[in-house]
Design an enzyme around this catalytic site. Sequence first.
Site, PDB file in Angstrom:
ATOM      1  NE  ARG A   1      -2.684   0.972   3.600  1.00  0.00           N
ATOM      2  CZ  ARG A   1      -3.633   0.896   4.540  1.00  0.00           C
ATOM      3  NH1 ARG A   1      -4.895   0.754   4.192  1.00  0.00           N
ATOM      4  NH2 ARG A   1      -3.299   0.930   5.811  1.00  0.00           N
TER       5      ARG A   1
ATOM      6  NE  ARG B   1      -1.999  -1.024  11.051  1.00  0.00           N
ATOM      7  CZ  ARG B   1      -2.092  -0.674   9.770  1.00  0.00           C
ATOM      8  NH1 ARG B   1      -1.102  -0.923   8.943  1.00  0.00           N
ATOM      9  NH2 ARG B   1      -3.161  -0.072   9.325  1.00  0.00           N
TER      10      ARG B   1
HETATM   11  P1  AMP Z   1      -5.758   3.090  10.713  1.00  0.00           P
HETATM   12  O1  AMP Z   1      -5.316   4.255   9.902  1.00  0.00           O
HETATM   13  O2  AMP Z   1      -7.251   3.060  10.945  1.00  0.00           O
HETATM   14  O3  AMP Z   1      -5.229   1.780  10.190  1.00  0.00           O
HETATM   15  O4  AMP Z   1      -5.114   3.291  12.176  1.00  0.00           O
HETATM   16  C1  AMP Z   1      -3.713   3.360  12.356  1.00  0.00           C
HETATM   17  C2  AMP Z   1      -3.372   3.131  13.826  1.00  0.00           C
HETATM   18  O5  AMP Z   1      -3.974   4.149  14.635  1.00  0.00           O
HETATM   19  C3  AMP Z   1      -3.876   1.824  14.407  1.00  0.00           C
HETATM   20  O6  AMP Z   1      -2.998   0.741  14.127  1.00  0.00           O
HETATM   21  C4  AMP Z   1      -3.922   2.166  15.898  1.00  0.00           C
HETATM   22  O7  AMP Z   1      -2.617   2.180  16.460  1.00  0.00           O
HETATM   23  C5  AMP Z   1      -4.414   3.608  15.876  1.00  0.00           C
HETATM   24  N1  AMP Z   1      -5.904   3.671  15.908  1.00  0.00           N
HETATM   25  C6  AMP Z   1      -6.733   4.098  14.924  1.00  0.00           C
HETATM   26  N2  AMP Z   1      -8.013   4.016  15.317  1.00  0.00           N
HETATM   27  C7  AMP Z   1      -8.008   3.516  16.566  1.00  0.00           C
HETATM   28  C8  AMP Z   1      -9.022   3.172  17.500  1.00  0.00           C
HETATM   29  N3  AMP Z   1     -10.330   3.317  17.205  1.00  0.00           N
HETATM   30  N4  AMP Z   1      -8.637   2.671  18.707  1.00  0.00           N
HETATM   31  C9  AMP Z   1      -7.333   2.516  19.020  1.00  0.00           C
HETATM   32  N5  AMP Z   1      -6.320   2.796  18.189  1.00  0.00           N
HETATM   33  C10 AMP Z   1      -6.642   3.303  16.956  1.00  0.00           C
END
Ligand code: AMP
Length: 213
Positions: free
Chosen positions: A127, A171
């Site tokens: 990505r 993740r």
């Molecule tokens: P994303 O861009 O949605 O893949 O989020 C990237 C990272 O941000 C995740 O791997 C978490 O470390 C953190 N993160 C995003 N949303 C959340 C959430 N709702 N709760 C906890 N951590 C979050």
Amino acid sequence: MIIILLGAPGAGKGTQSEILQERLNMMHVSSGDLLREHRKRGTELGKVAESYMTRGDLVPDDLVIAMIVERLAAPDVEHGIILDGFPRTGPQAAALDEALDTKGRRVNAALYINVEHDVLVNRLSGRLTCRLAGHIYHEVFAPPRVPGICDIDGAELYQRDDDKRETAAKRLEVYFEQTRPVIEYYRERGSLCEVNGDQSVEKVAQDLVDCLR
Ligand code: AMP
């Protein structure tokens, strides 16, 4: 209207949010984008979140919930919101319901983009993300017209730290352990609609819009 987009990292939530935002004229709010903004601005939250994010762990519930509740209070989301990446745990889902309830609102639909594990690993590791506005590409499946440059705004494309193979695997592990129960949470409440995310971007978008009808 309040719509939640559920799915693993790499399922296509970001791409589909952009499409739905335009088609439905709603505000897209991504918890990951908000946290990356905090990191860029060097806020207290950004500093605390950094270590969790670079490890591929979830940022603690109380911090993320406070950030989202604050965002939901802004006037630009009054007419509708697509929440992407939140809620990611049972307590976050419950906190969201509680916060909405105090305003006489509720989650209208939880759209779940389902993609198999092996496909997710391939998608995440190739990505590419636009540095300016977060537009998403893939080295193999959706390359930009000019390598390294966003088709839409000409900004540089980069690989997010947490998309590197080891963190991406972590993740996904966190997702399958902590976020999958959220899908059951909405299924039990009768607001879940599941879509096969291993189809063309256009077909997934159409299936999501059909869910809302
Ligand atoms: P994303 O861009 O949605 O893949 O989020 C990237 C990272 O941000 C995740 O791997 C978490 O470390 C953190 N993160 C995003 N949303 C959340 C959430 N709702 N709760 C906890 N951590 C979050």
